[in-house]
Design a protein around this motif. Structure first.
Motif, PDB file in Angstrom:
ATOM      1  N   GLU A 116       0.830  -1.208   0.000  1.00 39.60           N
ATOM      2  CA  GLU A 116       0.000   0.000   0.000  1.00 39.60           C
ATOM      3  C   GLU A 116       0.869   1.265   0.000  1.00 39.60           C
ATOM      4  O   GLU A 116       0.485   2.284  -0.569  1.00 39.60           O
ATOM      5  CB  GLU A 116      -0.923   0.017   1.234  1.00 39.60           C
ATOM      6  N   ALA A 117       2.008   1.208   0.689  1.00 36.75           N
ATOM      7  CA  ALA A 117       2.881   2.391   0.764  1.00 36.75           C
ATOM      8  C   ALA A 117       3.377   2.772  -0.630  1.00 36.75           C
ATOM      9  O   ALA A 117       3.499   3.955  -0.958  1.00 36.75           O
ATOM     10  CB  ALA A 117       4.054   2.121   1.700  1.00 36.75           C
ATOM     11  N   MET A 118       3.635   1.770  -1.438  1.00 34.07           N
ATOM     12  CA  MET A 118       4.038   2.054  -2.825  1.00 34.07           C
ATOM     13  C   MET A 118       2.847   2.526  -3.648  1.00 34.07           C
ATOM     14  O   MET A 118       2.909   3.529  -4.340  1.00 34.07           O
ATOM     15  CB  MET A 118       4.645   0.799  -3.456  1.00 34.07           C
TER      16      MET A 118
ATOM     17  N   LEU B 118       5.886   5.516  -1.886  1.00 36.73           N
ATOM     18  CA  LEU B 118       7.042   5.417  -0.984  1.00 36.73           C
ATOM     19  C   LEU B 118       7.905   4.232  -1.408  1.00 36.73           C
ATOM     20  O   LEU B 118       7.409   3.109  -1.510  1.00 36.73           O
ATOM     21  CB  LEU B 118       6.577   5.241   0.466  1.00 36.73           C
ATOM     22  N   PRO B 119       9.201   4.475  -1.627  1.00 34.48           N
ATOM     23  CA  PRO B 119      10.071   3.385  -2.095  1.00 34.48           C
ATOM     24  C   PRO B 119      10.200   2.285  -1.048  1.00 34.48           C
ATOM     25  O   PRO B 119      10.350   2.553   0.133  1.00 34.48           O
ATOM     26  CB  PRO B 119      11.436   4.059  -2.298  1.00 34.48           C
TER      27      PRO B 119
ATOM     28  N   ILE C  11      12.365  12.418   0.803  1.00 33.20           N
ATOM     29  CA  ILE C  11      11.203  11.558   0.567  1.00 33.20           C
ATOM     30  C   ILE C  11       9.934  12.360   0.829  1.00 33.20           C
ATOM     31  O   ILE C  11       9.764  12.944   1.899  1.00 33.20           O
ATOM     32  CB  ILE C  11      11.224  10.344   1.528  1.00 33.20           C
ATOM     33  N   VAL C  12       9.065  12.409  -0.152  1.00 32.19           N
ATOM     34  CA  VAL C  12       7.782  13.099  -0.012  1.00 32.19           C
ATOM     35  C   VAL C  12       6.703  12.177  -0.577  1.00 32.19           C
ATOM     36  O   VAL C  12       6.804  11.731  -1.726  1.00 32.19           O
ATOM     37  CB  VAL C  12       7.787  14.431  -0.797  1.00 32.19           C
ATOM     38  N   PRO C  13       5.670  11.849   0.227  1.00 32.85           N
ATOM     39  CA  PRO C  13       4.592  11.010  -0.311  1.00 32.85           C
ATOM     40  C   PRO C  13       3.916  11.698  -1.492  1.00 32.85           C
ATOM     41  O   PRO C  13       3.662  12.901  -1.449  1.00 32.85           O
ATOM     42  CB  PRO C  13       3.618  10.872   0.879  1.00 32.85           C
ATOM     43  N   LYS C  14       3.665  10.933  -2.548  1.00 31.23           N
ATOM     44  CA  LYS C  14       3.011  11.477  -3.751  1.00 31.23           C
ATOM     45  C   LYS C  14       1.896  10.526  -4.171  1.00 31.23           C
ATOM     46  O   LYS C  14       2.060   9.314  -4.068  1.00 31.23           O
ATOM     47  CB  LYS C  14       4.032  11.554  -4.904  1.00 31.23           C
TER      48      LYS C  14
ATOM     49  N   GLN D  51      13.403   0.306   5.843  1.00 31.02           N
ATOM     50  CA  GLN D  51      14.440   0.797   6.747  1.00 31.02           C
ATOM     51  C   GLN D  51      13.850   1.587   7.926  1.00 31.02           C
ATOM     52  O   GLN D  51      14.376   1.550   9.031  1.00 31.02           O
ATOM     53  CB  GLN D  51      15.407   1.681   5.955  1.00 31.02           C
ATOM     54  N   HIS D  52      12.756   2.310   7.701  1.00 26.71           N
ATOM     55  CA  HIS D  52      12.298   3.268   8.720  1.00 26.71           C
ATOM     56  C   HIS D  52      10.959   2.927   9.372  1.00 26.71           C
ATOM     57  O   HIS D  52      10.599   3.543  10.375  1.00 26.71           O
ATOM     58  CB  HIS D  52      12.217   4.671   8.109  1.00 26.71           C
TER      59      HIS D  52
END
Lengths: 323, 323
Positions: free
Chosen positions: B199-201, B206-207, B250-253, B213-214
């Motif tokens: 879902e993050a991708m 988000l890579p 990193i910026v969510p798009k 990692q975070h």
């Protein structure tokens, strides 16, 4: 491997459905919708209250029925203020203690001379300025199934090593066991935050300024414990984290006689100690909550993840327990 | 001021005590102690199952009684494997949809063609490799009171500003509302962690390497929602935090068509938006959990702190609900 047994050791109350437990209200004279439940009473306690009434010039309690026809007890209609209720409970507690009743709970060194606040709605509508329904000696609460409140603080380093104290060998309860960095009961009149500040100084010699700057309120855990002798101890612990930054020259040190020593432990050492039963059970429970909130215990490595999380945050819906 | 109404909007199911809800077991033929509860059925659903049975060459369901003499339904004894149960539920779902039943729940664009896993013990003994009791179309679950699972991720900066998306105006549900940085259902076959990565991708571009990692698993929230039309939707959301470090580029798009835009909001802006009803309700609920875990909502500033925390982690003890 699962951490569930750590939770079930503390959250072990399974209400009997035989109707033998009585509901303890502030008053039975108030209309049904305004009745305020404060505790749960075993049959032997109800009998003792009947006894106690008989020996008073004016009965202190009313023994009757709830609106759903369950056994119920309330303070007598004349015992209608926090001060009057507190006086009744003080007098009763002293008499039972002096008569040698429940010596394993309230006898001798176990008596704390520490007043706890009793709330009518344990979970709703609390504010630092709201007065409690009444106050009573800490150790007597378990005889009345009254919710008690405590505070727990976990101090750790940025690379996740934990400051773990060993309880003094002369402590009345759980001597020699491992504990959380700071933990204690919440006395009447103090807020959770004030309580943890006080305990952090008293138990771990942590300077107030440092604690205020770095401490973080992170929630609460709630579970219903029944002692081996069937006493009822529903407990709320307000939970705090404190990450000691690299370079801060702060090391927890014993201050009063409650703690023997502090040791810095890795996550694996803490996990092993918990599973081996080296921690006081409710301290291990708070550490399970920490390890979940910080990503060490996950849905993928803990088969009972949801069971653990929901039981760490139990509700004391006495009204809905269908006792 | 209290955030309790945000919780009660999502956790709004109060079981009827009139015995009208039926328990949905995998099977009624198994001995009492091995019966596995999977859902809750309203009377109109039970009638439809009776109907459905009558129109099948071999009945798919057994309509009967629980061991405590409550109304109960199970799959027919011959429908005894995950595959067979999944086939029954697929066939039934399609038929109801094509017949136009519950068009406001499973009709037209609402049908997702997304299979959800149904667990017999929603909270106990799950592992990534354990097969579900059966799988079924996501939107049909609400007709059977079956627990559904989702994942939520909050992305924030070290000084606590939150990446808040606005849902697309063309989304089937809650168009134009504010949402959590990443949120979605958990399809059958994926673990919570795999679901949130996916879902993050898909939702925030988000890579995967950065997220791995975070990201931090931080627990779960569980609440029992009943829709305005009385459909039953007990929900579990696995919750994740991700603090985007200073300097990370990193910026969510938006990636797919589900999100219109992302905005960086302060804690106060988020609180105001929650209280004003600008967030999809269960996203506001997850943010309340975040604000509690990070010390913004505390026992001292929230009068219903314990009520909120315990209801954020409700148990679906159908067996103990005394329906």
């Amino acid at each position: 491997m699962t951490f569930l047994p750590i939770i079930t050791e503390c959250d072990n109350f399974r209400p009997l459905k035989d109707g033998s437990l009585a509901l303890f209200y502030l008053s039975l004279s108030t209309p049904a919708e305004d009745r305020q439940l404060v505790g749960l009473l075993r049959p032997d306690i109800v009998e003792l209250l009947v006894d106690y009434n008989a020996r008073c010039s004016k009965p202190a309690f009313e023994i009757g029925r709830s609106t759903t026809n369950k056994k119920a007890v309330g303070f007598n209609a004349s015992v209608d203020t926090p001060d009057k209720r507190s006086a009744v409970m003080r007098e009763l507690g002293h008499r039972w203690r002096d008569d040698g009743l429940f010596a394993d709970v309230i006898g001798g060194r176990l008596w704390r001379d520490e007043l706890y606040a009793v709330r009518a709605s344990p979970f709703l509508g609390w504010s630092p300025t709201a007065p409690p329904a009444f106050v009573m000696e800490r150790v007597v609460c378990a005889l009345f199934g009254i919710v008690t409140y405590g505070v727990h603080l976990t101090c750790y380093t940025p690379d996740y090593r934990f400051w773990v104290p060993r309880r003094s060998k002369t402590k009345q309860t759980w001597p020699g066991y491992l504990d959380n960095t700071v933990a204690g009961g919440m006395p009447a009149g103090l807020t959770p935050f004030d309580s943890i500040l006080k305990e952090a100084m008293e138990e771990a010699s942590l300077p107030e300024d440092f604690v205020r700057q770095h401490i973080k309120a992170v929630g609460s855990v709630t579970y219903f414990f029944q002692t081996p002798k069937s006493h009822l101890q529903p407990e709320v612990q307000y939970v705090y984290d404190l990450c000691i930054p690299d370079g801060a020259d702060i090391v927890p040190k014993p201050h009063d006689d409650e703690v023997e020593s502090f040791e810095l432990c890795t996550v694996d050492e803490v996990k092993r100690g918990m599973l081996a039963g080296h921690f006081k059970p409710n301290c291990a429970l708070v550490l399970v909550d920490f390890l979940i909130r910080h990503g060490f215990i996950t849905a993928e490595n803990e088969p009972n993840y949801l069971e653990i999380i929901t039981r760490l945050h139990g509700r004391f819906d006495w009204d809905h327990m269908h006792l």
